[in-house]
Design an enzyme around this catalytic site. Structure first.
Site, PDB file in Angstrom:
ATOM      1  CG  ASP A   1      -9.764  -5.255  -3.281  1.00 31.00           C
ATOM      2  OD1 ASP A   1      -8.545  -5.235  -3.533  1.00 31.00           O
ATOM      3  OD2 ASP A   1     -10.356  -4.323  -2.716  1.00 31.00           O
TER       4      ASP A   1
ATOM      5  CG  ASP B   1      -5.590  -3.818  -6.310  1.00 31.05           C
ATOM      6  OD1 ASP B   1      -6.402  -4.657  -5.900  1.00 31.05           O
ATOM      7  OD2 ASP B   1      -5.403  -2.731  -5.739  1.00 31.05           O
TER       8      ASP B   1
ATOM      9  CG  HIS C   1      -3.665  -5.318  -2.167  1.00 29.58           C
ATOM     10  ND1 HIS C   1      -4.577  -5.800  -1.259  1.00 29.58           N
ATOM     11  CD2 HIS C   1      -4.390  -4.762  -3.162  1.00 29.58           C
ATOM     12  CE1 HIS C   1      -5.803  -5.549  -1.683  1.00 29.58           C
ATOM     13  NE2 HIS C   1      -5.717  -4.924  -2.847  1.00 29.58           N
TER      14      HIS C   1
ATOM     15  CG  HIS D   1     -13.259  -2.117   0.104  1.00 27.98           C
ATOM     16  ND1 HIS D   1     -12.746  -0.887   0.406  1.00 27.98           N
ATOM     17  CD2 HIS D   1     -12.241  -2.787  -0.507  1.00 27.98           C
ATOM     18  CE1 HIS D   1     -11.481  -0.798   0.010  1.00 27.98           C
ATOM     19  NE2 HIS D   1     -11.170  -1.952  -0.555  1.00 27.98           N
TER      20      HIS D   1
ATOM     21  CD  GLU E   1      -4.367  -1.677  -1.806  1.00 29.96           C
ATOM     22  OE1 GLU E   1      -4.681  -1.019  -2.815  1.00 29.96           O
ATOM     23  OE2 GLU E   1      -5.230  -2.156  -1.027  1.00 29.96           O
ATOM     24  CD  GLU E   2      -7.983  -2.954   0.636  1.00 30.20           C
ATOM     25  OE1 GLU E   2      -8.310  -1.757   0.594  1.00 30.20           O
ATOM     26  OE2 GLU E   2      -8.301  -3.776  -0.247  1.00 30.20           O
TER      27      GLU E   2
END
Length: 549
Positions: free
Chosen positions: A321, A382, A309, A480, A353-354
């Site tokens: 990420d 990922d 992603h 994140h 994707e998120e």
């Protein structure tokens, strides 16, 4: 005694390694976690060889044949880092993120597409719409009666991702609760649960049994102005706040919060409770692109597909990420741009994707039956460079976590395992949890595999002994978060995993025999038995990085 030059030793290691690989691939499937580990000297020299020892500057300039011995040698972390630096720069130039639906993501798409075109690929921008969701401010939750109280954001309550914005208040009405340890709550799962619900109230619903989306939409249908879902409380690990979503298809039209179990119990037992809810979010439909390219050579009816992603979360640049996977795929494409392979190799950089695996899910769902049958394997990457890493391989055979992937997935896992064994590196099973873009491939019964170096989970003492790093600390403390920058990657993990990508891709680009053999074996089973077995295994609790139920 005559000394042996390092290059001579490396050549011997390469020959021995090639023999091991050739015998294993031809004679029998790999079985993973093999007790027949290669001798330490072989692993030492393979590690040095694959990490670029004594490499001539022109050795990897043009690769005509992608082999599992040579391709990892050419797949160097130092050549991946410039891509990571570019993704960091694109984030810096676009409000500090590369989230789908925002300028940083569009800039990332343009960079990947232009890079592939410069390599000579025909590039497809696969457009799709998705429900963009961005938190603009902290939520607010207040008791207006009987006792004025302000609840603490991210301690007492949080947003359910994909909530609608709104500022509402109303009397709180509990819906079919089942409190206490060991409960089997189905609160809000049936529209009949709301038979006595008073329109205009706020629904207090307990987690359990069905999706958060279903609970919230049932509440909205019954006339609720807002919903609070509190944790189930049936076990110690189901009491606090979680990272949960209503799903990007949520259509309830009202704000929804998630709360702790203890707060939910208190509210359920408070007569005349009136709450106000403020959800400061943006939720709207936007259009973005997946980026797709495939090799010039290879059988188009036997496709090996690689995906990562491309988007970050809105909080940061998303370098581990998942610029790490995206950059490794770019370098893989670069190395294979002129390589002749028996099977077609297709690369994908997924959007949104998120937001819930939207880009990959839309892509797979839009393929016809014939196109789906052409995809022999999907390889997903990922987060492959977590700073406090483990080497995780998706548990395709189900031996680690009990959920087996589609037929052929075990074969893919075994080839990844063989690479790590040859290199002398330890590895662990990574759970099939539907948290990344392999999910819809799984649903469509396409064999898959991939790598994962860990996210928010805390590294154990045992894992620290095996892989190094720090016990008691998350695999990626910046998961994140704004600190997921160019400084948030481990270059050794990037090197080892990138070489794994090159090794496994090279194997399957030339032959999918191991996968075919497992698929053929399963196809001999009665279809009704296979169907019932698969249904028994399915209990999807995540879709992407969020809990969905």
């Amino acid at each position: 005694m005559k000394s042996i030059q390092p290059v001579t030793l490396l050549a011997g290691a390469i020959a021995t390694g090639a023999l091991l690989i050739g015998n294993a691939a031809i004679a029998n499937p790999f079985h993973g976690n093999s007790n027949n580990a290669p001798p330490p000297a072989l692993s030492y020299f393979l590690d040095a060889y694959w990490s670029g020892a004594y490499m001539h500057k022109n050795e990897c300039r043009v690769i005509r044949w992608a082999t599992p011995m040579h391709m990892p040698r050419c797949m160097q972390a130092e050549n991946i880092v410039p891509y990571l630096e570019t993704f960091q720069r694109l984030s810096d130039e676009n409000d500090g993120n590369r989230a789908s639906g925002l300028p940083g993501y569009d800039a990332s798409v343009a960079f990947v597409a232009e890079s592939l075109e410069d390599m000579g690929y025909n590039v497809t921008l696969d457009a799709f719409d998705f429900t963009a969701y961005y938190e603009q401010g902290d939520g607010q939750l207040n008791s207006l009666a009987p006792t004025p109280t302000s609840y603490v954001w991210n301690e007492d309550f949080t947003y359910l991702s994909q909530t609608e914005p709104g500022n509402v208040s109303g009397t709180v009405q509990a819906v079919d609760l089942d409190l206490g340890a060991g409960n089997a709550s189905t609160s809000g799962c049936e529209i009949e649960d709301f038979d006595s619900f008073q329109s205009g109230n706020i629904a207090l619903v307990q987690r359990g049994a069905c999706s958060f989306q279903q609970k919230a939409e049932n509440a909205a249908t019954a006339g609720a102005v807002g919903v609070i879902v509190f944790n189930q409380g049936n076990a110690d690990d189901r009491t606090g706040l979680i990272n949960a979503t209503l799903g990007e298809e949520y259509s309830g039209g009202i704000p929804v919060f998630f709360a702790t179990y203890d707060n939910g119990v208190t509210w359920a037992e408070t007569d005349g409770l009136v709450l106000s809810m403020l959800a400061d979010v943006l939720r709207e439909t936007r259009s973005v692109d997946n980026v797709i390219a495939e090799s010039r050579w290879g059988n188009p009816d036997n496709v090996v597909m690689l995906g990562a992603h491309l988007d970050s979360v809105a909080e940061g640049a998303g370098i581990n990420d998942n610029a790490s996977g995206s950059a490794a795929l770019l370098e893989m494409a670069n190395l294979m741009k002129k390589a002749r392979t028996r099977n077609k190799v297709r690369f994908a950089w997924w959007g949104a994707e998120e937001a819930g695996l939207v880009g990959s899910t839309r892509y797979v769902q839009n393929l016809g039956e014939t196109e789906l049958e052409r995809i022999k394997a999907y390889l997903n990457f990922d987060m492959i460079a977590s700073p406090n890493f483990i080497y995780g391989i998706y548990d395709g055979d189900g031996s680690g976590f009990g959920l087996e992937g589609p037929a052929g997935s075990a074969a893919i896992e075994s080839v990844f395992q063989k690479y790590f064994e040859l290199r002398g590196e330890s590895y662990v099973d990574s759970e099939i949890s539907f948290r990344s873009d392999y999910a819809e491939f799984f649903v469509e019964d396409i064999p898959f595999g991939g790598l994962f170096t860990g996210a928010e989970v805390i590294k154990t003492e045992e894992e620290a002994l095996i892989f190094g790093g720090q016990a008691g600390v998350a695999f990626d403390e910046c998961y994140h978060s704004a600190c997921d920058t160019i400084d948030n990657v481990d270059l050794r993990a990037l090197e080892v995993n990138a070489d794994a990508i090159a090794f496994v891709t090279s194997v399957f680009a030339h032959s999918t025999y191991l996968i075919d053999e497992q698929i053929d074996a399963v196809d001999t089973e009665p279809s009704i038995q296979r169907f019932m077995s698969n249904i028994a295994q399915f209990n999807i609790t995540h879709w992407g990085k969020y809990w969905i139920k």
